[in-house]
Design a protein around this motif. Structure first.
Motif, PDB file in Angstrom:
ATOM      1  N   PRO A  38       1.302  -1.363  -0.590  1.00  0.00           N
ATOM      2  CA  PRO A  38       0.078  -0.260   0.098  1.00  0.00           C
ATOM      3  C   PRO A  38       0.752   0.944   0.207  1.00  0.00           C
ATOM      4  O   PRO A  38       0.438   2.733  -0.259  1.00  0.00           O
ATOM      5  CB  PRO A  38      -0.793  -0.254   1.411  1.00  0.00           C
ATOM      6  N   ALA A  39       2.080   1.250   0.067  1.00  0.00           N
ATOM      7  CA  ALA A  39       2.962   2.220   0.475  1.00  0.00           C
ATOM      8  C   ALA A  39       3.755   2.672  -0.896  1.00  0.00           C
ATOM      9  O   ALA A  39       4.126   3.624  -0.737  1.00  0.00           O
ATOM     10  CB  ALA A  39       4.168   2.346   1.657  1.00  0.00           C
ATOM     11  N   GLU A  40       3.081   1.746  -2.120  1.00  0.00           N
ATOM     12  CA  GLU A  40       4.528   1.735  -3.279  1.00  0.00           C
ATOM     13  C   GLU A  40       3.575   3.061  -4.033  1.00  0.00           C
ATOM     14  O   GLU A  40       2.248   3.197  -3.760  1.00  0.00           O
ATOM     15  CB  GLU A  40       4.156   0.212  -4.026  1.00  0.00           C
ATOM     16  N   PRO A  41       4.283   3.742  -4.360  1.00  0.00           N
ATOM     17  CA  PRO A  41       3.213   4.591  -5.277  1.00  0.00           C
ATOM     18  C   PRO A  41       2.795   3.812  -6.803  1.00  0.00           C
ATOM     19  O   PRO A  41       2.917   3.145  -7.084  1.00  0.00           O
ATOM     20  CB  PRO A  41       4.814   5.455  -5.936  1.00  0.00           C
ATOM     21  N   PRO A  42       1.496   4.853  -6.675  1.00  0.00           N
ATOM     22  CA  PRO A  42       0.241   4.057  -8.020  1.00  0.00           C
ATOM     23  C   PRO A  42       1.772   4.129  -9.667  1.00  0.00           C
ATOM     24  O   PRO A  42       1.569   3.161 -10.522  1.00  0.00           O
ATOM     25  CB  PRO A  42      -0.390   4.736  -8.406  1.00  0.00           C
ATOM     26  N   VAL A  43       2.535   5.601  -9.320  1.00  0.00           N
ATOM     27  CA  VAL A  43       3.599   5.014 -10.727  1.00  0.00           C
ATOM     28  C   VAL A  43       5.140   5.473 -10.253  1.00  0.00           C
ATOM     29  O   VAL A  43       5.144   5.903  -8.934  1.00  0.00           O
ATOM     30  CB  VAL A  43       2.364   6.226 -11.803  1.00  0.00           C
ATOM     31  N   SER A  44       5.819   4.525 -10.466  1.00  0.00           N
ATOM     32  CA  SER A  44       7.285   4.839 -10.304  1.00  0.00           C
ATOM     33  C   SER A  44       8.175   3.946 -11.164  1.00  0.00           C
ATOM     34  O   SER A  44       7.421   3.958 -12.453  1.00  0.00           O
ATOM     35  CB  SER A  44       7.215   3.777  -9.100  1.00  0.00           C
ATOM     36  N   TYR A  45       8.843   4.669 -10.897  1.00  0.00           N
ATOM     37  CA  TYR A  45      10.269   4.277 -12.203  1.00  0.00           C
ATOM     38  C   TYR A  45      10.820   3.210 -12.150  1.00  0.00           C
ATOM     39  O   TYR A  45      10.531   2.339 -13.150  1.00  0.00           O
ATOM     40  CB  TYR A  45      11.817   4.937 -11.929  1.00  0.00           C
ATOM     41  N   THR A  46      10.575   2.411 -11.233  1.00  0.00           N
ATOM     42  CA  THR A  46      10.966   0.821 -11.277  1.00  0.00           C
ATOM     43  C   THR A  46       9.798  -0.129 -11.815  1.00  0.00           C
ATOM     44  O   THR A  46      10.151  -0.831 -12.768  1.00  0.00           O
ATOM     45  CB  THR A  46      11.916   0.231 -10.049  1.00  0.00           C
ATOM     46  N   ARG A  47       8.757   0.084 -11.651  1.00  0.00           N
ATOM     47  CA  ARG A  47       7.636  -0.804 -12.375  1.00  0.00           C
ATOM     48  C   ARG A  47       7.276  -0.237 -13.596  1.00  0.00           C
ATOM     49  O   ARG A  47       6.294  -0.941 -14.658  1.00  0.00           O
ATOM     50  CB  ARG A  47       6.595  -0.506 -11.174  1.00  0.00           C
ATOM     51  N   HIS A  48       7.197   1.411 -13.824  1.00  0.00           N
ATOM     52  CA  HIS A  48       6.648   1.976 -15.381  1.00  0.00           C
ATOM     53  C   HIS A  48       7.129   2.365 -16.165  1.00  0.00           C
ATOM     54  O   HIS A  48       7.364   2.949 -17.419  1.00  0.00           O
ATOM     55  CB  HIS A  48       5.402   2.910 -14.536  1.00  0.00           C
ATOM     56  N   VAL A  49       8.491   3.557 -15.657  1.00  0.00           N
ATOM     57  CA  VAL A  49       9.126   4.487 -15.889  1.00  0.00           C
ATOM     58  C   VAL A  49       9.893   3.642 -17.228  1.00  0.00           C
ATOM     59  O   VAL A  49      10.863   3.950 -18.437  1.00  0.00           O
ATOM     60  CB  VAL A  49       9.437   5.792 -15.387  1.00  0.00           C
ATOM     61  N   ALA A  50      10.821   2.889 -15.885  1.00  0.00           N
ATOM     62  CA  ALA A  50      12.242   2.540 -16.660  1.00  0.00           C
ATOM     63  C   ALA A  50      11.771   1.197 -17.603  1.00  0.00           C
ATOM     64  O   ALA A  50      12.371   1.440 -18.617  1.00  0.00           O
ATOM     65  CB  ALA A  50      12.865   1.609 -15.562  1.00  0.00           C
ATOM     66  N   PRO A  51      10.665   0.788 -17.723  1.00  0.00           N
ATOM     67  CA  PRO A  51      10.518  -0.058 -19.084  1.00  0.00           C
ATOM     68  C   PRO A  51      10.085   1.265 -20.607  1.00  0.00           C
ATOM     69  O   PRO A  51      11.019   0.428 -21.583  1.00  0.00           O
ATOM     70  CB  PRO A  51       9.301  -0.690 -18.968  1.00  0.00           C
TER      71      PRO A  51
END
Length: 428
Positions: A38-51
């Motif tokens: 739940p503390a994870e941001p909804p949009v993040s570098y590692t999960r969304h931006v890096a790809p």
């Protein structure tokens, strides 16, 4: 003197896109956060931006490449989040100048960020560019290769670009297909820059006829050192055999087609060097041409040009263009399939649009809403477009002449201009 292609870092962001054989750009990585912390941001570098950056940017934004900074990890990318959003939202980067929204043609392997990817980048910046959970870095998009017989054309000796100017355009006369061999057709190409930090684009020209071949040799002989100055084009009548910008892998012409090479005829290797990186500028680049001896349809370029171009000075939006029947422009008597285009203007150019009206239909063939002389390339359609020789083609170009105090006319020189669309066609 042409302007620098990197006047400010933001304008060079996302300088590369999906390579030939492109990837699905509608996917932005694992965005399922239903089971996430739940503390994870909804949009993040590692999960969304890096790809996204791995698919579109890292091929150029990596150590030793043409881009002025790297975007291959979080620490490098996060400080540029605002600039990334600005450059991508304006469609300045990745450098794919043709509109691929579907409103005016649809192009193969388009270096074009989807609306979802643009929204992801914007949301990441607005959230403060969070890093996200630890995750392995995605691999950069793989660059495809050539698989057939290769004809390698190369500079005969190293060349040191002129560091006194940010952009040095140099043409080198190189050996083409062997004189004692069969006629060959170029079906694909790949550029191997000798100094990736300074090579900004490469175009291979095939001079048209013996007179043009003699002219390029005379131009080479007239200047000291390797090659000759060639801002804009090869300076002689010539067909484009290959056109490349950084970040591109191997490029393949549409299946079953190729550009004819005359045995024994020289080629011209045009190099655009950007010298702002400094350091050792020495380069000796090579181009691999994938060739076959037959079994393909000969493709050729039909040129639409406004030779009467005259642009008044001091205008925020000056115009040029030409209306011509396809049959007249290409000396055609029957229908042809349009495979792709090569738009061309010089540094005053701002927009270019090509349309058609006639027996084959009406509509827009290509629109370039933000012309950038420093990112020229070939554009191939997803599907060929059948054209009739009676079709009226309308080419329109616009320019910003506020930096000029005299009339600008058609010409090959740095201070001249052009309004050109090269149509790559084959007989159906």
């Amino acid at each position: 003197m042409p302007r620098s292609p990197i006047p400010f870092m933001a304008s060079a962001l996302l300088a590369c896109g999906a390579p030939d054989g492109g990837l699905d750009t509608t996917t932005t990585g694992d965005s399922d956060t239903s089971a996430a912390d739940p503390a994870e941001p909804p949009v993040s570098y590692t999960r969304h931006v890096a790809p996204i950056l791995a698919r579109h940017c890292v091929a150029c934004h990596k150590p030793g490449s043409i881009a002025p900074f790297v975007l291959d990890d979080y620490a490098a990318a996060a400080p540029f989040s605002a600039a990334i959003v600005a450059a991508t939202a304006a469609r300045e980067m990745p450098p794919f100048s043709a509109d691929n929204s579907g409103a005016c043609g649809s192009f193969r392997d388009a270096q074009w960020l989807s609306d979802e990817e643009l929204a992801t980048l914007a949301a990441w910046h607005e959230a403060g560019a969070p890093e996200g959970p630890e995750a392995p870095a995605p691999e950069p998009a793989p660059l495809p290769g050539l698989t057939g017989e290769l004809l390698t054309v190369a500079m005969a000796e190293p060349y040191v670009p002129d560091a006194a100017q940010p952009d040095d355009y140099r043409c080198f006369v190189v050996e083409g297909a062997p004189a004692d061999g069969p006629e060959r057709f170029v079906t694909g190409f790949a550029v191997r820059p000798g100094n990736a930090a300074v090579v900004h684009h490469v175009i291979v020209y095939a001079p048209k006829g013996e007179d043009a071949q003699a002219q390029v040799q005379a131009l080479d002989d007239a200047e000291p050192g390797p090659g000759y100055t060639c801002f804009g084009t090869a300076q002689v009548p010539a067909a484009v055999a290959a056109a490349w910008a950084p970040g591109g892998g191997a490029t393949h012409y549409p299946p079953g087609t190729g550009i004819r090479l005359k045995p024994g005829a020289p080629l011209v290797l045009q190099m655009h060097y950007n010298t702002l990186a400094g350091g050792d500028l020495t380069d000796r680049s090579e181009v691999d041409l994938e060739v076959v001896e037959g079994g393909v349809k000969p493709a050729r370029f039909v040129g639409l040009v406004d030779l009467l171009l005259e642009l008044p000075p001091g205008q925020a939006e000056a115009h040029a263009g030409v209306d011509v029947e396809l049959g007249q422009a290409g000396k055609l008597t029957g229908p042809v399939d349009l495979l792709g285009l090569f738009p061309h203007m010089h540094t005053l150019g701002r927009t270019l649009e090509l349309g058609r009206a006639g027996p084959s239909g009406a509509g827009c063939l290509v629109r370039v809403p933000r012309w950038d002389f420093h990112w020229q390339r070939l554009y191939f359609y997803d599907q060929p477009i059948r054209l009739d020789p009676a079709d009226l083609l309308t080419l329109r170009c616009s320019y910003d002449t506020r930096t000029r105090d005299t009339v600008t006319r058609w010409g090959e020189g740095t201070l001249d201009e052009m309004c050109v669309a090269g149509l790559l066609v084959v007989d159906p």
